[in-house]
Design an enzyme around this catalytic site. Structure first.
Site, short mmCIF file in Angstrom:
data_model
loop_
_atom_site.label_atom_id
_atom_site.label_comp_id
_atom_site.label_asym_id
_atom_site.label_seq_id
_atom_site.Cartn_x
_atom_site.Cartn_y
_atom_site.Cartn_z
N GLY A 75 42.39 16.52 15.37
CA GLY A 75 43.81 16.32 15.64
C GLY A 75 44.21 14.90 15.27
N ASN A 144 49.47 14.62 27.09
CA ASN A 144 48.10 14.88 27.50
C ASN A 144 47.77 14.38 28.90
OD1 ASN A 144 48.61 12.65 25.55
ND2 ASN A 144 46.62 11.93 26.23
N GLN A 172 48.13 19.52 22.89
CA GLN A 172 47.90 19.94 24.28
C GLN A 172 48.72 21.17 24.66
OE1 GLN A 172 45.60 18.90 26.26
NE2 GLN A 172 44.98 16.93 25.39
N SER A 192 44.64 20.87 17.38
CA SER A 192 43.23 20.48 17.46
C SER A 192 42.43 21.63 18.05
CB SER A 192 43.09 19.24 18.35
OG SER A 192 41.72 18.95 18.56
N HIS A 194 39.45 21.91 19.51
CA HIS A 194 38.67 21.87 20.76
C HIS A 194 39.52 21.87 22.02
CE1 HIS A 194 38.64 17.37 21.83
NE2 HIS A 194 39.25 17.38 20.66
N CYS A 317 40.38 9.91 26.73
CA CYS A 317 40.10 11.04 25.84
C CYS A 317 39.00 10.71 24.85
CB CYS A 317 41.41 11.43 25.18
SG CYS A 317 41.35 12.07 23.56
N1 PLP Z 1 46.91 14.44 20.38
C1 PLP Z 1 46.82 14.62 21.70
C2 PLP Z 1 48.07 14.83 22.50
C3 PLP Z 1 45.57 14.62 22.32
O1 PLP Z 1 45.49 14.80 23.64
C4 PLP Z 1 44.42 14.41 21.54
C5 PLP Z 1 43.08 14.33 22.17
O2 PLP Z 1 42.97 14.13 23.34
C6 PLP Z 1 44.57 14.24 20.15
C7 PLP Z 1 45.83 14.27 19.61
C8 PLP Z 1 43.40 14.03 19.26
O3 PLP Z 1 42.75 15.22 18.94
P1 PLP Z 1 41.22 15.18 18.45
O4 PLP Z 1 40.38 15.00 19.67
O5 PLP Z 1 41.01 16.50 17.78
O6 PLP Z 1 41.10 14.04 17.51
#
Ligand code: PLP
Length: 376
Positions: A75, A144, A172, A192, A194, A317
């Site tokens: 993502g 998130n 999310q 994303s 996962h 994260c």
């Molecule tokens: N955007 C949001 C709102 C997220 O919460 C996250 C990851 O926590 C991402 C983007 C990034 O995604 P990725 O973990 O696939 O890089």
């Protein structure tokens, strides 16, 4: 049920959702079959088919056409591609975007949010009314940390009225609320794998037909020249399998919302001083951002971890380290309150028993923060 295969109570689905068994099967099948989708022989053609079937499933998840899906390595990468590849020189982003938006565009103008955590559309309209080169606006669909759902359709209307494009990070929101790219009117959308029960290391940028996107990673002609590199076939197949399960996941959201709501009422009964961020806004059904004045977030996360309960502090994260939350700061929370906020996020593997175990463990946290309270 603990999908992590242990007796841990896993309440950190916004960090990563445990992969569903069907998803692991799909990845294993693709990995076993092998083949490079660019090869013309039978093994290559099989791999190509797996990628294209997944593309259809991911497109269907957001009501897009398969040709609009660009698979990426995360993502994060999709957000970078949107912000840096659109060719727009003026960028505006909501103040609560994920770091993968904020850091991809450090020069972007930040649009403030209200205390509820919802983007201030008047501020967006005012900013766009100021003269400047053609712009791209980035507003996420759901935050998130707080789960606050953002007024993306309205933001897209405002953006378009000023000749700007609208990018939406729906990472999310997907799988938790319905997401329809055309109904929202967005030009670029990030997903994303996962976060919807797929595997980490795969994402997608969905690009409306009228939007040109310049590749950020150069090499072969994969993904119609928009993202070079041999496709991660097992990861993409898993993403497709997870996307196909989204209708069932959406049907499960009222159950998850009921678990989350009970968790919050029990928290407030134990500690009436606790603050739940974004509660006044429309929120994702699975997310709760709870601050307990006097109890630092890292202490809470540690105590809960020792009791076998996994939650996160702030937007931990990627780093795992606790840093002050720019989201809560943008909502006007002082450092002390923001520093006492944990994020509880539920998902498909959670049951009522998990909420009971969280409350039991959190009772000790509340007792430590306020001896003599209802928690004692
Ligand atoms: N955007 C949001 C709102 C997220 O919460 C996250 C990851 O926590 C991402 C983007 C990034 O995604 P990725 O973990 O696939 O890089």
């Amino acid at each position: 049920m603990a999908p992590t295969g242990s007796d841990i109570v896993y309440l950190d689905y916004n960090a990563t959702a445990p992969a569903r068994p069907e998803v692991i099967d799909a990845a294993a099948r693709a990995a076993t079959a092998g083949g490079n989708p660019s090869s013309v022989h039978a093994a290559g053609r099989r791999a190509r088919l797996a990628v294209e079937e997944a593309r259809e499933a991911v497109a269907a998840l957001v009501g897009a056409a398969p040709a609009q899906v660009v698979f990426t390595g995360s993502g994060t990468e999709a957000n970078n591609l949107a912000l840096r590849g659109s060719g727009r020189r003026r960028l505006l982003v909501s103040a609560i975007e994920h770091d993968s938006v904020l850091r991809a565009a450090p020069e972007a103008e930040r649009i403030p949010v209200q205390a509820s955590g919802v983007t201030d559309l008047d501020a967006l309209a005012e900013a766009l009314a100021r003269d400047g080169p053609p712009a791209l606006v980035s507003v996420m669909l759901a935050n998130n940390e707080t789960g606050a759902v953002q007024p993306v359709a309205a933001a897209a209307e405002i953006a378009h009225a000023h000749g700007a494009l609208l990018h939406c990070d729906a990472v999310q929101a997907a799988g938790r609320i319905p997401v329809d790219m055309a109904a929202l009117g967005v030009d670029l959308m990030t997903l994303s794998a996962h976060k919807i029960g797929g595997l980490p290391g795969v994402g997608a940028l969905i690009v409306a037909d009228h939007v040109p996107v310049a590749a950020g990673i150069l090499g072969g002609g994969q993904e119609r020249g928009r993202r070079a590199g041999t496709e991660n076939v097992p990861g993409i197949a898993a993403f497709g399998a997870a996307a196909s399960l989204v209708p069932a996941a959406l049907a499960d959201q009222p159950r998850i919302a009921a678990l989350r709501d009970r968790l919050e009422s029990e928290v407030l009964a134990l500690a009436p001083a606790a603050v739940i961020f974004g509660r006044e806004a429309e929120r994702l059904p699975n997310t709760s951002c709870i601050a307990l004045p006097g109890a630092s977030a890292d202490m809470q996360v540690m105590m809960l971890d020792l009791a076998g309960v996994a939650v996160s502090a702030g937007a931990a994260c990627s780093s795992g380290k606790v840093t002050p939350s720019h989201v809560l700061a943008a909502m006007g929370a002082g450092e002390d309150l923001a520093g006492s906020a944990i994020r509880v996020s539920l998902g498909w593997g959670n049951s009522a028993l998990d909420v009971d175990r969280f409350i039991e463990a959190w009772r000790a946290v509340a007792r430590r923060a306020s001896p003599g309270s209802a928690a004692a």
